[in-house]
Design an enzyme around this catalytic site. Sequence first.
Site, PDB file in Angstrom:
ATOM      1  N   SER A  88       0.803  -1.225   0.000  1.00 62.71           N
ATOM      2  CA  SER A  88       0.000   0.000   0.000  1.00 62.71           C
ATOM      3  C   SER A  88       0.832   1.271   0.000  1.00 62.71           C
ATOM      4  CB  SER A  88      -0.938  -0.005   1.204  1.00 62.71           C
ATOM      5  OG  SER A  88      -0.209  -0.253   2.387  1.00 62.71           O
ATOM      6  N   THR A 139      -1.998   3.988   4.312  1.00 61.23           N
ATOM      7  CA  THR A 139      -1.002   5.018   4.056  1.00 61.23           C
ATOM      8  C   THR A 139      -0.083   5.134   5.249  1.00 61.23           C
ATOM      9  OG1 THR A 139      -2.509   6.258   2.687  1.00 61.23           O
ATOM     10  CG2 THR A 139      -0.785   7.526   3.782  1.00 61.23           C
ATOM     11  N   THR A 148       1.705   6.978  -0.133  1.00 54.01           N
ATOM     12  CA  THR A 148       0.825   5.829  -0.348  1.00 54.01           C
ATOM     13  C   THR A 148       0.778   5.440  -1.828  1.00 54.01           C
ATOM     14  OG1 THR A 148      -1.428   5.016   0.086  1.00 54.01           O
ATOM     15  CG2 THR A 148      -1.253   7.219  -0.785  1.00 54.01           C
ATOM     16  N   ARG A 205      -7.017   8.241 -10.448  1.00 52.24           N
ATOM     17  CA  ARG A 205      -7.574   8.555  -9.129  1.00 52.24           C
ATOM     18  C   ARG A 205      -6.459   9.017  -8.176  1.00 52.24           C
ATOM     19  NH1 ARG A 205      -6.821   6.886  -3.521  1.00 52.24           N
ATOM     20  NH2 ARG A 205      -8.771   7.300  -2.452  1.00 52.24           N
ATOM     21  N   VAL A 206      -6.720  10.109  -7.498  1.00 52.24           N
ATOM     22  CA  VAL A 206      -5.780  10.623  -6.502  1.00 52.24           C
ATOM     23  C   VAL A 206      -6.522  10.691  -5.172  1.00 52.24           C
ATOM     24  CG1 VAL A 206      -4.500  12.683  -5.772  1.00 52.24           C
ATOM     25  CG2 VAL A 206      -4.368  11.908  -8.157  1.00 52.24           C
ATOM     26  N   GLY A 207      -5.869  10.251  -4.128  1.00 52.36           N
ATOM     27  CA  GLY A 207      -6.493  10.278  -2.806  1.00 52.36           C
ATOM     28  C   GLY A 207      -6.132  11.532  -2.025  1.00 52.36           C
ATOM     29  N   ASP A 208      -6.270  11.435  -0.726  1.00 53.83           N
ATOM     30  CA  ASP A 208      -6.029  12.582   0.150  1.00 53.83           C
ATOM     31  C   ASP A 208      -4.551  12.830   0.444  1.00 53.83           C
ATOM     32  OD1 ASP A 208      -6.130  10.058   1.447  1.00 53.83           O
ATOM     33  OD2 ASP A 208      -6.210  11.037   3.392  1.00 53.83           O
ATOM     34  N   THR A 255      -5.359   8.436   7.303  1.00 54.80           N
ATOM     35  CA  THR A 255      -5.319   7.181   6.565  1.00 54.80           C
ATOM     36  C   THR A 255      -6.759   6.737   6.355  1.00 54.80           C
ATOM     37  OG1 THR A 255      -4.505   4.894   6.622  1.00 54.80           O
ATOM     38  CG2 THR A 255      -5.076   5.881   8.724  1.00 54.80           C
ATOM     39  N   GLY A 256      -6.973   5.932   5.333  1.00 56.18           N
ATOM     40  CA  GLY A 256      -8.326   5.463   5.069  1.00 56.18           C
ATOM     41  C   GLY A 256      -8.838   5.963   3.735  1.00 56.18           C
ATOM     42  N   GLY A 268      -9.621   8.139   1.136  1.00 56.42           N
ATOM     43  CA  GLY A 268      -9.171   9.502   0.903  1.00 56.42           C
ATOM     44  C   GLY A 268     -10.277  10.453   0.493  1.00 56.42           C
TER      45      GLY A 268
HETATM   46  C1  SD4 Z   1      -6.001   7.079  -0.214  1.00 52.48           C
HETATM   47  N1  SD4 Z   1      -5.836   7.616   2.128  1.00 52.48           N
HETATM   48  O1  SD4 Z   1      -5.404   7.025  -1.262  1.00 52.48           O
HETATM   49  C2  SD4 Z   1      -5.219   6.900   1.045  1.00 52.48           C
HETATM   50  C3  SD4 Z   1      -5.080   5.458   1.306  1.00 52.48           C
HETATM   51  C4  SD4 Z   1      -4.979   5.078   2.723  1.00 52.48           C
HETATM   52  O2  SD4 Z   1      -5.203   3.612   4.456  1.00 52.48           O
HETATM   53  O3  SD4 Z   1      -4.768   5.824   3.591  1.00 52.48           O
HETATM   54  N2  SD4 Z   1      -5.161   3.933   3.157  1.00 52.48           N
HETATM   55  O4  SD4 Z   1      -7.215   7.246  -0.123  1.00 52.48           O
END
Ligand code: SD4
Length: 349
Positions: free
Chosen positions: A85, A204, A222, A232-235, A255-256, A258
């Site tokens: 990850s 992350t 991450t 796709r782009v996360g947080d 984390t989680g 995004g």
């Molecule tokens: C995302 N927040 O790309 C990141 C992934 C992540 O635990 O944190 N995973 O959404």
Amino acid sequence: MTDRRRFLKASLLGASAPLLAWAGGRSAGPAARGTKASAARVVSTWDFGVAANRAAWAILGQGGHALDAVETGVQVPESDLKNHSVGKGGYPDRDGHVTLDASIMDADGSCGAVAALEHIEHPISVARRVMERTPHVLLVGEGALQFALEQGFRKQDLLTPEAEQAWHEWLKTAKYQPSINSEVHDYGKGGAPGLPGGAHNHDTIGMLALDAHGRLAGACTTSGMAWKLRGRVGDSPIIGAGLYVDGEVGGATSTGVGEEVIRNAGSFLVVELMRQGRSPHEACKEAVMRIVKKRPEASKTLQVGFLAMNRDGEVGAYAIQHGFSYAVCDAKKQDALIPSQSVYTTSYS
Ligand code: SD4
């Protein structure tokens, strides 16, 4: 109430034996800030944060700069091929491309980030170059890669045979159902829904460090959601979402899922709540509760966790789902792994 008493109260609310053991052994508070090596501390998300913290501590423990510590620290999971990850070895998007997101931020508001970066093992170091060598904050995709190559980073294949095999497994059904890891991280046991045994969809590493001179810095990196849509782009590379640091207040990282963090400007929110007087724990909890309140049904099966540290070195965390943990390292204890409190106390899966 003194800072130490407030911290211990937050720890008791957390009601976790390891936390109590750790909290009991430390001395914190404003008196310790900014002058002694014993004031230095580094915290990071998940169990792989323990090894990352140790690398960061090799710098912090010598009186080094928080910014160097967080960059060096998060490079550890970026290079860990067993970690699917973060960085090299990360699971690809649904088209088979490993695309990485990362951000770094210093106490004075300087920051840099890369998103959807391919072929570079250490996106965090490219993010730092964006911060230090360009007038910009965020570079994405092809442009980020071009910049990295110009800066001398080596182009390499980040898709490991193991990750490729997992992707081929997923392709058999190609069910597009981004799901979350709500389990205690353990590579040896069952993973998140839709992933092969032992695999976790996305975790992350977010890291916050306070150095012996009272300087704060943060980093977040991450490979994002496994099998995500291309582009796709996360947080994590979004300043204020996956990471925010303000030297006058503290720092936060997430984390989680995004998308939920971006929708709520999560890490910025946590720092602003600390500015208003909340402890790191209280601030993380309130930020989590905003997400839950806005999406009560969806939040039953999604994970978001926040981790925060204020300028006095007090640490707090909160998550929606059970299973989030964070690692803490300082002069007293090098490898503490602390279970976070959460809204739901049992795993949904
Ligand atoms: C995302 N927040 O790309 C990141 C992934 C992540 O635990 O944190 N995973 O959404």
